[in-house]
Design an enzyme around this catalytic site. Structure first.
Site, PDB file in Angstrom:
ATOM      1  N   ASP A   9     -25.751 106.685   8.498  1.00 44.92           N
ATOM      2  CA  ASP A   9     -26.105 107.863   7.698  1.00 44.92           C
ATOM      3  C   ASP A   9     -25.098 107.997   6.553  1.00 44.92           C
ATOM      4  O   ASP A   9     -23.900 108.125   6.792  1.00 44.92           O
ATOM      5  CB  ASP A   9     -26.031 109.088   8.624  1.00 44.92           C
ATOM      6  CG  ASP A   9     -26.630 110.334   7.997  1.00 44.92           C
ATOM      7  OD1 ASP A   9     -27.059 111.209   8.750  1.00 44.92           O
ATOM      8  OD2 ASP A   9     -26.646 110.434   6.758  1.00 44.92           O
ATOM      9  N   ASP A 111     -31.461 107.580   2.815  1.00 47.10           N
ATOM     10  CA  ASP A 111     -30.033 107.444   3.135  1.00 47.10           C
ATOM     11  C   ASP A 111     -29.731 107.288   4.628  1.00 47.10           C
ATOM     12  O   ASP A 111     -28.614 107.516   5.055  1.00 47.10           O
ATOM     13  CB  ASP A 111     -29.254 108.633   2.575  1.00 47.10           C
ATOM     14  CG  ASP A 111     -29.674 109.948   3.218  1.00 47.10           C
ATOM     15  OD1 ASP A 111     -30.748 109.993   3.823  1.00 47.10           O
ATOM     16  OD2 ASP A 111     -28.917 110.918   3.119  1.00 47.10           O
ATOM     17  N   GLU A 112     -30.724 106.908   5.408  1.00 46.15           N
ATOM     18  CA  GLU A 112     -30.515 106.739   6.850  1.00 46.15           C
ATOM     19  C   GLU A 112     -31.253 105.518   7.370  1.00 46.15           C
ATOM     20  O   GLU A 112     -32.417 105.302   7.018  1.00 46.15           O
ATOM     21  CB  GLU A 112     -31.106 107.935   7.611  1.00 46.15           C
ATOM     22  CG  GLU A 112     -30.294 109.183   7.578  1.00 46.15           C
ATOM     23  CD  GLU A 112     -31.011 110.301   8.301  1.00 46.15           C
ATOM     24  OE1 GLU A 112     -31.424 110.095   9.448  1.00 46.15           O
ATOM     25  OE2 GLU A 112     -31.183 111.360   7.680  1.00 46.15           O
TER      26      GLU A 112
END
Length: 405
Positions: A9, A111-112
């Site tokens: 993350d 973003d993960e």
DNA sequence: TCTGGGGTCCTAGGACCC
DNA sequence: TCTGGGGTCCTAGGACCC
């Protein structure tokens, strides 16, 4: 067999990525070090906080609140615009780096990522891989990540959310009770602002309280969702890392209008521009849609939507727009001040698997060719440069002065 | 100048059929 | 002047995520 899952993350993704991009372009300040946010545009009525720096967080600024509120809390706050083109680039760089560790990666959002690292069975090996990833991302890409290490996706995701930034946390079964159960129930994945107050009324305040509640009671009150929240609280999650590239199940495009609009003719024009973008993306995926959905939000934040089936699956701008226009007319009644309008298509099927119809008429083929030509021009010269004769894209439309009032 | 835009999944209720 | 029940399909709306 026990799985080994990592959840990676990016810390303050949008803000970090904007920060390093600015530094690269010669900026003297690192916006990660000052009270700063990435925000929408207040003059376009999309003024919400998308990401915040640590200093902004210390002032009490929260993601998704209005910039207006954030500025009250934090008077010296600096605001920067988002740039999704840059974010996509950094996201791709991260993905490429992670691919060196496993090809079983699920891009959960920009973003993960979830990584299935089951091939590293030894706990020590797994942890040293996590440390390696963390170090390399920092050194080679210039931003930091949190990594959660666990035997399933839910626990890995919960773990990566513990303390930030730049940390690696494990959440193995024997750690659930000490690391996860004391947390407020609102921290549990999939428990949002509607469910949490209901749990509070039932005296369920921590994740531990939820885990120890009789699942039958939860099932009765919340249905399927109740069973799922109980499983999550107990660290149970059987879902697999979806590493195969999945096609979307729906494609949509919506816009909050700079000013409320009352005239249906203007709404129609905007609807066409939105539809063109939707069908363009649909054709890029090589998909056809079976249903069309139009959404309206009034000035009072009342949402309504109407959907309808198409006669046959299509990606034709003309056909989908015709349907969308029909739906708009069904739901619009004067005088309505519209704040947001959106169109989305669902029930998508692969173009190849479309059933051949007996009457594959010529007009359809003509339309398909026209869409194809326009798509090619858009690919070549940029999406916003090319639009249908006499029509403009949403951006241009909203620049028009006569749209005011 | 208060409140984004992109998604996924679930549920309740109506229509319709047998 | 009674009013089944199971099943499927469809739609509107809601909850949640980043």
């Amino acid at each position: 067999m026990e799985k080994q899952i990592l959840h990676v993350d990016v810390n303050n993704a949008f803000l970090s990525w904007t920060a390093i991009d600015m530094l690269k372009k010669g900026s003297k300040i690192d916006i990660r070090e000052i009270p700063a946010i990435i925000g929408g545009d207040e003059t376009k009525r999309s003024g919400i906080v998308l990401a915040k720096s640590m200093k902004a967080k210390e002032c009490g600024v929260k993601t998704a609140e209005t910039i207006y509120q954030a500025k009250i809390k934090c008077p010296g706050l600096k605001i920067f615009a988002s740039d999704f083109k840059i974010y996509r680039e950094y996201s791709d760089k991260l993905y490429k780096l992670l691919l060196e560790y496993t090809d079983k990666i699920e891009r959960f959002s920009i973003d993960e990522c979830f990584l299935d690292m089951t091939k590293y069975l030894m706990k020590d090996t797994l942890l040293s891989k996590a440390q390696q990833i963390s170090k390399r991302v920092k050194e080679e890409l210039g931003f930091t990540v949190n990594i959660g290490v666990a035997h399933n996706k839910l626990l890995a995701k919960m773990a990566s959310d513990f303390t930030k930034p730049d940390r690696i946390h494990t959440l193995f079964p024997e750690e659930i009770e000490t690391k996860m159960w004391p947390l407020p129930v609102s921290e549990l994945f999939m428990l949002g602002k509607k469910t949490v107050p209901k749990l509070y009324n039932m005296q369920i305040k921590t994740i531990g309280d939820l885990a120890k509640t009789d699942v039958k009671i939860l099932s009765k009150k919340f249905g399927k969702h109740g069973v799922q929240m109980w499983e999550y609280a107990n660290g149970i999650d059987k879902s697999e890392v979806q590493y195969k590239e999945e096609k979307p199940k729906g494609v949509g495009n919506s816009i909050t209008l700079p000013q409320n609009i009352t005239e249906i003719e203007k709404l129609e024009e905007i609807l066409l521009a939105l539809t063109e973008q939707v069908t363009y993306r649909l054709r890029k995926y090589n998909l056809l849609a079976n249903t069309v959905n139009v959404q309206l939000r009034t000035k009072d934040f009342e949402d309504t939507s109407h959907q309808g089936k198409l006669i046959e699956a299509t990606s034709s701008t003309k056909e989908i727009y015709e349907k969308a226009k029909q739906l708009l007319h069904q739901m619009y009644h004067r005088p309505m001040a519209i704040r947001l309008i959106g169109v989305r298509v669902d029930n998508l099927v692969e173009k190849e698997s479309k059933q051949l119809t007996l009457f594959n008429n010529e007009s359809n083929e003509k339309q398909e060719k026209l869409d194809k030509v326009i798509d090619e021009l858009k690919n070549k010269y940029g999406y916003n440069k090319i639009t249908r004769a006499g029509k403009m894209d949403v951006g241009d439309l909203l620049k028009l002065k006569d749209i005011k009032k």
